[in-house]
Design a protein around this motif. Structure first.
Motif: not given
Length: 165
Positions: A33-35, A49-54, A132-136
């Motif tokens: 949903p967030d990137f 770099a790129h970050t995906a948030v779940h 919980t937010a998981v930022l990868t």
């Protein structure tokens, strides 16, 4: 590419369109949903770099993500043990997991490159709901790790809850 400090060549423009299209497909595949995408702006524009948030509901996400990291190590997709640390943030204690992934065998007898990813696991409460937010974050090229890591960490450490309207 309006954010570039100098004009972007048509070749670089085509490369960037390809890279951003690939990132958009990646985001859609994982339904993030967030990137966010971290780029350079000089001398030319490059994705570093790129970050995906779940967002996960309930407790235990940190343990799940840590266990998943160790499973990746056991199956041979990591070059070293995960580096796991915890940090106190404005939302509570967050877990940071640094992973170094082996790449696919390359053609032309080049040595394998290493892809780095950082997973930040940040539990928080949202109107009595435990989430919980998981930022990868993925840093595809080893040469960009020193540049990208502080920005990735700053993004994770700056998370805050905002009231919705």
């Amino acid at each position: 590419m309006s954010f570039a400090e100098t004009a972007v060549s048509s070749r670089d423009r085509a490369r960037l369109v390809r890279e951003f299209s690939d990132l958009a497909r990646y985001r859609d595949t994982f339904e993030a949903p967030d990137f966010a995408v971290l780029t350079t702006n000089r001398p030319s524009v490059h994705v570093i770099a790129h970050t995906a948030v779940h967002y996960l509901v309930g407790d235990g996400a940190a343990d799940f993500v840590i266990d998943d990291s160790w499973a990746e190590r056991r199956d041979g997709s990591l070059t070293a043990d995960p580096e796991i640390t915890t940090t106190r943030t404005a939302l509570g204690t967050a877990t940071r997991i640094l992973l170094r992934h082996t790449s696919e065998p390359s053609r032309f007898l080049r040595r394998r490159s290493v892809k780095t990813s950082v997973r930040w696991v940040q539990p928080f409460s949202d109107e009595s709901l435990s989430r919980t937010a998981v930022l990868t974050s993925v840093i595809a090229h080893e040469s960009n790790v020193d540049l990208a890591l502080p920005h990735v960490d700053r993004l994770a450490l700056s998370l805050e809850l905002r009231e919705t309207s």
